[in-house]
Design an enzyme around this catalytic site. Structure first.
Site, mmCIF file in Angstrom:
data_model
loop_
_atom_site.group_PDB
_atom_site.id
_atom_site.type_symbol
_atom_site.label_atom_id
_atom_site.label_comp_id
_atom_site.label_asym_id
_atom_site.label_seq_id
_atom_site.Cartn_x
_atom_site.Cartn_y
_atom_site.Cartn_z
ATOM 1 N N ASP A 1 -32.968 -19.363 11.957
ATOM 2 C CA ASP A 1 -32.698 -20.749 11.640
ATOM 3 C C ASP A 1 -33.669 -21.175 10.530
ATOM 4 O OD1 ASP A 1 -31.547 -23.415 13.834
ATOM 5 O OD2 ASP A 1 -31.705 -23.320 11.657
HETATM 6 C C1 GLC Z 1 -30.553 -26.405 10.952
HETATM 7 C C2 GLC Z 1 -29.877 -26.111 12.268
HETATM 8 C C3 GLC Z 1 -28.855 -25.014 12.189
HETATM 9 C C4 GLC Z 1 -28.193 -25.042 10.832
HETATM 10 C C5 GLC Z 1 -29.251 -24.649 9.817
HETATM 11 C C6 GLC Z 1 -28.703 -24.659 8.401
HETATM 12 O O1 GLC Z 1 -31.900 -26.657 11.155
HETATM 13 O O2 GLC Z 1 -30.710 -25.841 13.385
HETATM 14 O O3 GLC Z 1 -27.920 -25.220 13.269
HETATM 15 O O4 GLC Z 1 -27.108 -24.143 10.793
HETATM 16 O O5 GLC Z 1 -30.404 -25.480 9.887
HETATM 17 O O6 GLC Z 1 -28.384 -25.968 8.014
#
Ligand code: GLC
Length: 712
Positions: A257
């Site tokens: 993430d």
């Molecule tokens: C965010 C979220 C994740 C998302 C990623 C990209 O922090 O936790 O679900 O896909 O970043 O935006």
């Protein structure tokens, strides 16, 4: 592995390999700057790094995507095309209801249809992979991302997640299942907070959704931010290597993430970025999202033997195989097509799908007969949310609030006449002020009032945990004032989570829960209020009576001292509160329609089931009302005694049926051994002989239909 990829890997330097394993915001390519200049914390890349990164996220529409892909390829040395990923969570430009609402539709074909529609729009706008479905189990309404899951049943989340993957694939989009794992179990419902779950509960409740999704071969899985049992997930070799890669055999791309690799320093687990890179690489975390520990440390780690080159090559292989599967080497622009995107996004067919999805996801919580409204009735609308365009919900991707249909617009279009509307209270995320007396004067003539209240779109979603999940006080004041007038009161609640509705229940003649309904929300609400469609939703998440009950969920354990009845008085020394009941205000599986259903003749085909055999549970359901309607017939099972205590009931199957007024239908469920298995010690899936209660009904309070004994 194809010869092409094999040869590519052989030619890549170790730094090139590290770059290929890094995912950055597309802006870095657009702005032509090394990110040292952009001052993005926790990431340090040269311009050469930027034009060698393997993947980007967060970019605009088709034209933006075309520009980024072309510019990247022009400037990159190794000419390996980008794979472009985006959060297409519940629609790309045509936004359908939030996933929690889609779960409440109990309609898998609808989930698939919505996913396909959003995939068509997204892929035409340059998206190769969506960071969806999100299948985290959530039992705590305080957690903001409850809106993004399908509810409090882990297996149901997986079934909906699998349908969503099928839909994405049909629409030309690859999927990323997230967040592996247990992110939704954040202590106290606080975002990014610690999780601590036994292996047994992990296997039983938090991992099944991922296993069900894996059956649909998603291309990517995203790891989660949280600490799990003392270890950051990106460092958890049991979760990533033993289970995901080993037991389950996932050979797709594992992406972190946002910045989560580097956050292991904040977790107090890794002392520095070099250690973050070492730990993540050795756990086969293939793609590092928005941190640069791989680029700045992998070459040295390989040099020192802390990370074997074969591990790095394996990671690069998986990323390049993803690009090969998406045909990006032959066609770097993939399905990007700006002209077609302009034609397809928000087209009438897509708006119709979004409207139908909203209608099917609304949950009617109360109705004393006031709904459906007659079109010639003197109705007035109040509340800022009646005229609010921001009803797309969090993660609205490329959706634009100005393209949404408000309640007032929807009603005006349906009735073909002016609508009495008095705002009554201010809009915004945390409204406090209002002109209630003025509103009451404006709606004086009306016999019935529809009050649109609840949460603004942006008070749920990521980083939107709340300790207070009641309606804004000014909304409650508005409802109280309307109630005092003696008019009939229909309360329409917008929310990204269950809210506390005790007082709303006392004040309202009807409560229609519309979640965050998306682009066509107002159209769908108008059709439902005036009876052109009947509410079909059933709750996939329990509604607490008070935030003090959180987490409250249907498939709980009995405890050694269960209450014999859920009263405040008495029941001493039982598992209870002295100031609140145990049961939620509205339970899992619950929802009303505009007609009534009666269940009769529930029975089991046998009272014994031999291992390897099946038995059938049968019930007849009749629509005893005056209008056609739908019912979600639910099958629950309880394993009464086992080597690990089992929940008081678990949803094992459901059937959504549509019956005309007066019509009845026999519904048969097959009970199989697989429904009875659970994870015993050593996390082995086992089957134990014994007695099982079966319950069939319209929500999770339905009584025991019968009991059978499994004989091994
Ligand atoms: C965010 C979220 C994740 C998302 C990623 C990209 O922090 O936790 O679900 O896909 O970043 O935006």
């Amino acid at each position: 592995m194809s010869k092409k990829i094999d040869n590519l890997i052989k030619k890549m330097s170790i730094r090139d390999k590290a770059r290929q394993l890094t995912q950055i915001n597309a802006d870095f390519i657009k702005t032509d700057m090394s990110v040292k200049d952009t001052g993005v914390s926790g990431i340090s890349l040269t311009q050469e790094d930027v034009f060698a990164c393997g993947s980007v996220l967060n970019f605009g529409d088709a034209r933006d995507a075309e520009y980024i892909r072309a510019k990247y390829l022009e400037k990159s040395q190794n000419k390996i095309p980008l794979v472009m990923m985006q959060d297409v969570i519940h629609g790309y430009r045509t936004i359908f209801p939030i996933p929690l609402a889609i779960g409440c539709s109990f309609d898998l074909s609808l989930a698939e249809e919505c996913a396909k529609m959003s995939a068509v729009e997204a892929s035409l706008n340059g998206v190769d992979v969506t960071f969806s479905p999100m299948v985290n189990l959530v039992r705590d309404a305080r957690w903001g991302r409850v809106m993004e899951t399908y509810g409090e049943d882990g297996r149901l989340n997986g079934i909906f997640g699998a349908a969503t993957i099928r839909g994405y694939r049909a629409g030309g989009l690859a999927s990323c299942v997230k967040h592996y794992a247990a992110y939704g179990a954040a202590e106290a419902g606080r975002e990014y907070n610690t999780t601590d779950i036994s292996e047994h509960n992990l296997r039983e409740y938090y991992l099944p959704a991922f296993q069900l999704c894996l059956k649909e071969n998603p291309e990517v899985i995203m790891t989660s931010f949280n600490l799990l049992n003392g270890v950051p997930v990106n460092a958890d070799s049991h979760l990533l290597i033993d289970i995901l890669r080993g037991e389950w055999g996932f050979d797709g791309v594992l992406v972190s993430d946002y910045g989560a690799v580097r956050e292991m320093i904040e977790h107090g687990y890794c002392p520095d970025e070099k250690d973050c890179a070492k730990v993540s690489a050795n756990n086969t975390l293939d793609l590092e999202m928005m941190s640069s520990t791989y680029i700045n440390n992998l070459p040295q780690l390989v040099e020192e033997g802390a990370v074997d080159i074969s591990v790095v090559d394996g990671m690069v292989r998986r990323v390049l195989q993803l690009k090969e599967k998406l045909n990006l080497f032959e066609n770097p622009q993939n399905r990007t097509d700006a002209a077609e995107a302009d034609r397809v996004c928000l087209c009438p067919e897509h708006r119709e799908i979004a409207c139908r999805a909203a209608q099917k996801s609304f949950v009617l919580l109360e109705n004393n007969g006031v709904l459906p409204l007659a079109q010639n009735e003197e109705v007035a609308f109040v509340g800022s949310l009646a005229d609010e365009k921001s009803i797309l919900g969090a993660w609205g991707c490329a959706g634009k609030p100005e393209e949404a249909v408000t309640v007032i617009e929807g009603v005006r279009k349906l009735l073909g006449k002016k609508v009495i509307y008095a705002q009554g209270c201010e809009g915004g995320l945390f409204p406090e002020n209002g002109e209630i007396d003025k509103a009451l004067k404006q709606i004086k003539r009306a016999k019935t009032v529809v009050a649109c209240v609840g949460e603004h779109s942006y008070v749920s979603g990521e980083c939107a945990s709340r300790t207070n999940i009641s309606l804004p006080e000014i909304h409650l004041e508005l409802l109280r004032a309307i109630k005092k007038t003696g008019k009939k009161l229909v309360t329409v609640v917008f929310a990204g989570r269950p809210l506390i509705l005790n007082e709303v229940k006392q004040l309202s003649d009807a409560i229609l829960y519309v979640w965050q309904p998306g682009t066509e929300g107002g159209t769908a609400i108008a059709k439902t209020l005036f009876g052109l469609s009947s509410p079909e939703g059933r709750l996939t998440i329990s509604f607490p009576r008070s935030v003090g009950q959180c987490p409250v969920y249907y498939n709980h354990f009995s405890t050694g001292r269960p209450k014999t009845q859920d009263t405040l008085e008495g029941q001493y020394y039982s598992s209870k509160y002295i100031d609140e009941l145990n049961a939620p205000l509205y339970p899992f599986g619950y929802g009303l329609g505009y007609t009534e259903f009666v269940y009769r003749g529930a029975k089991l085909s046998a009272t014994q089931m031999k291992s390897g055999e099946k038995i059938t549970a049968t019930v007849t359901v009749k629509n005893t009302g005056k209008t056609d309607g739908s019912e979600v017939v639910q099958l629950y099972i309880r394993d009464k005694f086992a080597s690990f205590a089992r929940p008081v009931r678990e949803l094992k199957d459901f059937r959504k049926i549509y019956l005309k007024a007066g019509q009845e239908e026999q519904v048969d469920f097959e009970i199989t051994e697989d429904m009875l298995k659970f994870y015993g010690k050593d996390a082995q899936l086992i089957l134990e002989a014994g007695d099982f209660d079966v319950m069939i009904g319209g929500d999770s309070r339905c009584p025991v239909t019968g009991t059978f004994t499994l004989i091994k």
